[in-house]
Design an enzyme around this catalytic site. Sequence first.
Site, PDB file in Angstrom:
ATOM      1  CG  ASP A 204      -9.758   4.899   7.960  1.00  0.00           C
ATOM      2  OD1 ASP A 204     -11.026   5.927   7.374  1.00  0.00           O
ATOM      3  OD2 ASP A 204      -9.817   4.158   6.674  1.00  0.00           O
TER       4      ASP A 204
ATOM      5  CG  HIS B 138     -11.066   0.389   9.701  1.00  0.00           C
ATOM      6  ND1 HIS B 138     -10.585   0.005  10.747  1.00  0.00           N
ATOM      7  CD2 HIS B 138     -10.338   0.544   8.805  1.00  0.00           C
ATOM      8  CE1 HIS B 138      -9.257  -0.924  10.498  1.00  0.00           C
ATOM      9  NE2 HIS B 138      -9.706  -0.874   9.410  1.00  0.00           N
TER      10      HIS B 138
ATOM     11  CG  ASP C   9       9.347  -0.277   4.679  1.00  0.00           C
ATOM     12  OD1 ASP C   9      10.127  -2.315   4.624  1.00  0.00           O
ATOM     13  OD2 ASP C   9       8.135  -0.922   3.771  1.00  0.00           O
TER      14      ASP C   9
ATOM     15  CD  GLU D 239     -10.466   1.172  14.263  1.00  0.00           C
ATOM     16  OE1 GLU D 239     -10.752   0.610  13.648  1.00  0.00           O
ATOM     17  OE2 GLU D 239      -9.488   1.937  13.595  1.00  0.00           O
TER      18      GLU D 239
ATOM     19  CB  CYS E 220      -5.137   4.825   6.037  1.00  0.00           C
ATOM     20  SG  CYS E 220      -5.744   6.494   5.609  1.00  0.00           S
TER      21      CYS E 220
ATOM     22  CB  ALA F 217     -11.215  -2.092   2.960  1.00  0.00           C
TER      23      ALA F 217
ATOM     24  CB  ILE G 254      -0.961  -0.181   1.545  1.00  0.00           C
ATOM     25  CG1 ILE G 254      -1.985  -1.176   1.090  1.00  0.00           C
ATOM     26  CG2 ILE G 254      -1.521   1.342   1.136  1.00  0.00           C
ATOM     27  CD1 ILE G 254      -2.841  -1.456   2.317  1.00  0.00           C
TER      28      ILE G 254
END
Length: 533
Positions: free
Chosen positions: A258, A281, A173, A263, A232, A284, A154
Amino acid sequence: MAPRVLVSDKLSPTAVQIFKDRGVEVDYLPDLGKDKDKLLELIGQYDGLAIRSATKATEKLIAAATNLKVIGRAGIGVDNVDIPAASRRGIIVMNTPFGNSITTAEHAIALMFAVARQLPEADQSTRAGKWEKNRFMGVEITGKTLGVIGCGNIGSIVATRAIGLKMHVVAFDPFLSEGRAEELGVEKVELDDLLARADFISLHTPMTDKTRNIINAENLAKMKDGVRIINCARGGLIVEKDLVAALKSGKVAGAGIDVFEVEPATESELFNLPNVVCTPHLGASTSEAQENVAIQVAEQMADYLIKGAVSNAINMPSITAEEAPRLKPFVKLAEVLGAFIGQVTDEPIQEVEILFDGSTAAMNIRALMSAALAGLIRPQVSDVNMVSAPVMVKERGIIVSEVKRDKSGVFDGYIKITVRTTTRTRSIAGTCFSDGKPRFIQIKGINLDAEVGQHMLYTTNNDTPGMIGWLGTVCGEHGVNIANFSLGRERMGGDAIALLYLDERIPDAVLDVLRANEAIVQARPLVFDVAAD
């Protein structure tokens, strides 16, 4: 008799039809996942369970699922499935790791625009008839620096989209190689450099021990004044109270959130701040993504129930029924060897070589390599599985090679993994004895014989008298019980290593004591996915 599948969450009608077309009986009860008692009552009738996020496949539900063979999660996250409980019952857990990638990346870009131009607040103001043109002074994203934390599937999509918008992208990363960074057009940097330079920061890393709370007060203080943050990925990556304080002080000019620490997030201090855009959220949540993951999970489950084929399984390798009895112990061995190197290697890995010696060279090499790669990157990518691991490794530009050779030592067969970084080469070898349990037989070229346990301590030190006794004494004084103690050394007075199999994870305070000894080169806690005795 045809297998039966229960779809207990809302899935695309196309997915339901796929089950039927493949010869699987299917009951589509999309609201059943919310009724725990009714689901518990009915689950014993089914061979497969297809879910999204509403259904909770708890240990209690799995215990009642006496005929269940496979759970398919339409999506990436499997937080709502008790995977250890499923594994113990021999139930395969599948997910669809790549179906949401573009949708989630696009949502991150959308939030970045919304935060930069204060679109939700401006919309509400205009609808109220205020026409506050001067109040909503935004910023351009063109020419700005975007910091991407986590440049996997992503994150790399977000990076390429941002480059198309004429942004400069810096990426942090640990598994991103220089070659892959160059291919994407991003600048690979360390985290502190990213924090200091980025005008916008977008999070795309999984939740691991290393990434939890990565955006906290300390790291917020390292950022530019007026930075804007997008998340996200996972809620626990950000310490929300620290972000709230930074937003109130003006250190952070805006945030697009997001995902949340808890949650569903029905209340949050973030909701009360005008410079925050919040969504429930939705990463997707596009019709295309929902269709993609639903179709994928139906195809995977049907292929398993009808043909016995396994793909995108979280808790089982992709192997045939015929080869499973002999291969399965070596799949676990490969995963454990990879996990060892993954946990002791901090710098980016450039190359991985996997050697199959003797009898292992005649096995299902693809499954063994996938298992090794999954173990290697799981410390950083928690939701990786044997199918997605090779793809994720390739995305990071890591070169993977295999070597097969005839028996060359005392063991009938063994596996050796060697990784190369910019600064060093590491290797580990292991085999399985007649009991089917994995054993470490060589580390850093030093021979030893070590049983693999769930919790272990790995130390390297100078070969000096008294170290063995001192290690045991420190553990004993702090109540750390040693189940097994394995040793090896390069030569007298040279490098020495020790692997301690412990009853539980070693406390940080004990690690601090060990590392304070000048003779200790490193002391690493290790965790392996093996059943504790």
